[in-house]
Design a protein around this motif. Structure first.
Motif, mmCIF file in Angstrom:
data_model
loop_
_atom_site.group_PDB
_atom_site.id
_atom_site.type_symbol
_atom_site.label_atom_id
_atom_site.label_comp_id
_atom_site.label_asym_id
_atom_site.label_seq_id
_atom_site.Cartn_x
_atom_site.Cartn_y
_atom_site.Cartn_z
ATOM 1 N N ILE A 27 0.842 -1.203 0.000
ATOM 2 C CA ILE A 27 0.000 0.000 0.000
ATOM 3 C C ILE A 27 0.878 1.255 0.000
ATOM 4 C CG2 ILE A 27 -1.722 1.318 1.284
ATOM 5 C CD1 ILE A 27 -2.711 -1.376 2.403
ATOM 6 N N CYS A 28 0.514 2.182 -0.887
ATOM 7 C CA CYS A 28 1.149 3.498 -0.944
ATOM 8 C C CYS A 28 0.047 4.543 -0.834
ATOM 9 C CB CYS A 28 1.886 3.681 -2.260
ATOM 10 S SG CYS A 28 3.216 2.518 -2.517
ATOM 11 N N VAL A 29 0.317 5.617 -0.100
ATOM 12 C CA VAL A 29 -0.688 6.666 0.104
ATOM 13 C C VAL A 29 -0.059 8.017 -0.220
ATOM 14 C CG1 VAL A 29 -2.272 7.730 1.746
ATOM 15 C CG2 VAL A 29 -1.717 5.310 1.970
ATOM 16 N N SER A 30 -0.748 8.786 -1.053
ATOM 17 C CA SER A 30 -0.268 10.132 -1.377
ATOM 18 C C SER A 30 -1.234 11.208 -0.894
ATOM 19 C CB SER A 30 -0.064 10.283 -2.883
ATOM 20 O OG SER A 30 -1.287 10.130 -3.577
ATOM 21 N N HIS A 31 -2.499 10.830 -0.745
ATOM 22 C CA HIS A 31 -3.490 11.836 -0.359
ATOM 23 C C HIS A 31 -4.744 11.159 0.180
ATOM 24 C CE1 HIS A 31 -4.547 10.603 -4.418
ATOM 25 N NE2 HIS A 31 -5.764 11.099 -4.230
ATOM 26 N N LEU A 32 -5.441 11.903 1.024
ATOM 27 C CA LEU A 32 -6.752 11.509 1.538
ATOM 28 C C LEU A 32 -7.661 12.718 1.344
ATOM 29 C CD1 LEU A 32 -5.588 9.880 4.893
ATOM 30 C CD2 LEU A 32 -6.249 8.680 2.809
ATOM 31 N N LEU A 33 -8.830 12.505 0.787
ATOM 32 C CA LEU A 33 -9.765 13.592 0.523
ATOM 33 C C LEU A 33 -11.085 13.310 1.216
ATOM 34 C CD1 LEU A 33 -9.177 13.898 -3.333
ATOM 35 C CD2 LEU A 33 -8.090 15.243 -1.530
ATOM 36 N N TYR A 34 -11.662 14.356 1.806
ATOM 37 C CA TYR A 34 -12.989 14.253 2.414
ATOM 38 C C TYR A 34 -13.681 15.598 2.240
ATOM 39 C CZ TYR A 34 -16.780 13.635 5.708
ATOM 40 O OH TYR A 34 -18.032 13.549 6.258
ATOM 41 N N ALA A 35 -14.789 15.598 1.514
ATOM 42 C CA ALA A 35 -15.530 16.824 1.206
ATOM 43 C C ALA A 35 -14.567 17.833 0.585
ATOM 44 C CB ALA A 35 -16.233 17.352 2.439
ATOM 45 N N ASP A 36 -14.333 18.979 1.251
ATOM 46 C CA ASP A 36 -13.389 19.945 0.692
ATOM 47 C C ASP A 36 -12.080 19.992 1.477
ATOM 48 O OD1 ASP A 36 -14.346 21.176 2.942
ATOM 49 O OD2 ASP A 36 -14.743 23.107 1.996
ATOM 50 N N ASP A 37 -11.792 18.944 2.237
ATOM 51 C CA ASP A 37 -10.533 18.850 2.982
ATOM 52 C C ASP A 37 -9.604 17.860 2.298
ATOM 53 O OD1 ASP A 37 -11.293 20.628 5.017
ATOM 54 O OD2 ASP A 37 -12.346 19.030 6.079
ATOM 55 N N ALA A 38 -8.308 18.134 2.381
ATOM 56 C CA ALA A 38 -7.314 17.252 1.773
ATOM 57 C C ALA A 38 -6.127 17.102 2.707
ATOM 58 C CB ALA A 38 -6.854 17.825 0.439
ATOM 59 N N LEU A 39 -5.581 15.892 2.728
ATOM 60 C CA LEU A 39 -4.370 15.584 3.490
ATOM 61 C C LEU A 39 -3.411 14.950 2.502
ATOM 62 C CD1 LEU A 39 -2.848 15.229 6.225
ATOM 63 C CD2 LEU A 39 -3.989 13.015 6.403
ATOM 64 N N PHE A 40 -2.208 15.536 2.357
ATOM 65 C CA PHE A 40 -1.208 15.012 1.441
ATOM 66 C C PHE A 40 -0.102 14.362 2.248
ATOM 67 C CE2 PHE A 40 -3.296 18.543 -0.642
ATOM 68 C CZ PHE A 40 -3.716 17.941 -1.817
ATOM 69 N N LEU A 41 0.306 13.173 1.818
ATOM 70 C CA LEU A 41 1.343 12.412 2.504
ATOM 71 C C LEU A 41 2.431 12.073 1.497
ATOM 72 C CD1 LEU A 41 -1.545 10.393 3.600
ATOM 73 C CD2 LEU A 41 0.004 11.084 5.400
ATOM 74 N N GLY A 42 3.671 12.383 1.860
ATOM 75 C CA GLY A 42 4.753 12.086 0.935
ATOM 76 C C GLY A 42 6.095 12.108 1.623
ATOM 77 N N ASP A 43 7.098 11.666 0.868
ATOM 78 C CA ASP A 43 8.469 11.721 1.385
ATOM 79 C C ASP A 43 8.825 13.166 1.701
ATOM 80 O OD1 ASP A 43 8.823 9.012 1.141
ATOM 81 O OD2 ASP A 43 9.890 9.137 -0.773
ATOM 82 N N TRP A 44 9.620 13.343 2.752
ATOM 83 C CA TRP A 44 10.036 14.679 3.163
ATOM 84 C C TRP A 44 11.212 15.091 2.286
ATOM 85 C CZ3 TRP A 44 7.833 18.236 6.108
ATOM 86 C CH2 TRP A 44 8.587 19.344 6.491
ATOM 87 N N SER A 45 10.901 15.870 1.244
ATOM 88 C CA SER A 45 11.959 16.368 0.360
ATOM 89 C C SER A 45 11.515 17.694 -0.229
ATOM 90 C CB SER A 45 12.240 15.371 -0.770
ATOM 91 O OG SER A 45 11.154 15.309 -1.676
ATOM 92 N N GLN A 46 12.496 18.507 -0.536
ATOM 93 C CA GLN A 46 12.188 19.804 -1.134
ATOM 94 C C GLN A 46 11.520 19.605 -2.497
ATOM 95 O OE1 GLN A 46 15.256 22.586 -0.641
ATOM 96 N NE2 GLN A 46 13.946 24.281 -1.189
ATOM 97 N N ARG A 47 11.911 18.567 -3.205
ATOM 98 C CA ARG A 47 11.311 18.244 -4.497
ATOM 99 C C ARG A 47 9.808 17.966 -4.339
ATOM 100 N NH1 ARG A 47 10.004 13.417 -6.651
ATOM 101 N NH2 ARG A 47 9.872 13.250 -8.894
ATOM 102 N N ASN A 48 9.435 17.178 -3.340
ATOM 103 C CA ASN A 48 8.029 16.866 -3.113
ATOM 104 C C ASN A 48 7.223 18.109 -2.755
ATOM 105 O OD1 ASN A 48 7.351 14.242 -3.744
ATOM 106 N ND2 ASN A 48 7.030 13.599 -1.643
ATOM 107 N N ILE A 49 7.777 18.951 -1.889
ATOM 108 C CA ILE A 49 7.081 20.193 -1.486
ATOM 109 C C ILE A 49 6.872 21.083 -2.712
ATOM 110 C CG2 ILE A 49 7.301 22.342 -0.152
ATOM 111 C CD1 ILE A 49 6.747 20.214 1.775
ATOM 112 N N ALA A 50 7.930 21.248 -3.522
ATOM 113 C CA ALA A 50 7.826 22.093 -4.720
ATOM 114 C C ALA A 50 6.818 21.517 -5.704
ATOM 115 C CB ALA A 50 9.200 22.239 -5.376
ATOM 116 N N ASN A 51 6.854 20.212 -5.917
ATOM 117 C CA ASN A 51 5.917 19.604 -6.864
ATOM 118 C C ASN A 51 4.483 19.641 -6.355
ATOM 119 O OD1 ASN A 51 7.762 19.150 -8.882
ATOM 120 N ND2 ASN A 51 8.254 17.088 -8.201
ATOM 121 N N LEU A 52 4.280 19.460 -5.054
ATOM 122 C CA LEU A 52 2.926 19.570 -4.502
ATOM 123 C C LEU A 52 2.391 20.986 -4.695
ATOM 124 C CD1 LEU A 52 0.508 18.332 -3.080
ATOM 125 C CD2 LEU A 52 1.619 18.868 -0.893
#
Length: 106
Positions: A27-52
């Protein structure tokens, strides 16, 4: 929100955003969505923050739905608090730590 779901699935499958891998499973998880709320989960890297940030900007341009970064929080697990603060600041987000509480409106 379905558009954001499709965008996140596409970016993870194309290696643009590195999701979290659940130990001892496939299992891999990148995001969880509920109504108009979002939770993003990813590796801690500057690349991930910039791409998100880019993904969310594209979502805004295509849907008109803008993220309110002043109400958003950045969490880092196993990351020094100063790193969380440094990476949250350019986004306009508040640095946060676990555990956290969620205000409930009735």
């Amino acid at each position: 929100m379905e558009g954001l779901n499709v965008a996140m699935k596409s970016t993870t499958s194309n290696g643009v955003f590195d999701e979290v891998h659940i130990p001892n499973s496939s299992i891999c998880v990148s995001h969880l969505l509920y109504a108009d709320d979002a939770l993003f989960l990813g590796d801690w890297s500057q690349r991930n923050i910039a791409n998100l940030t880019r993904i969310l900007r594209c979502f805004y341009v295509s849907s008109g739905r803008k993220v309110n970064f002043s109400k958003s929080k950045v969490f880092g697990i196993g990351v020094p608090p100063q790193d969380v603060a440094n990476w949250a600041s350019p986004l306009g987000c508040e640095p946060a730590a676990l555990p956290f509480t969620c205000p409930v409106s009735l």
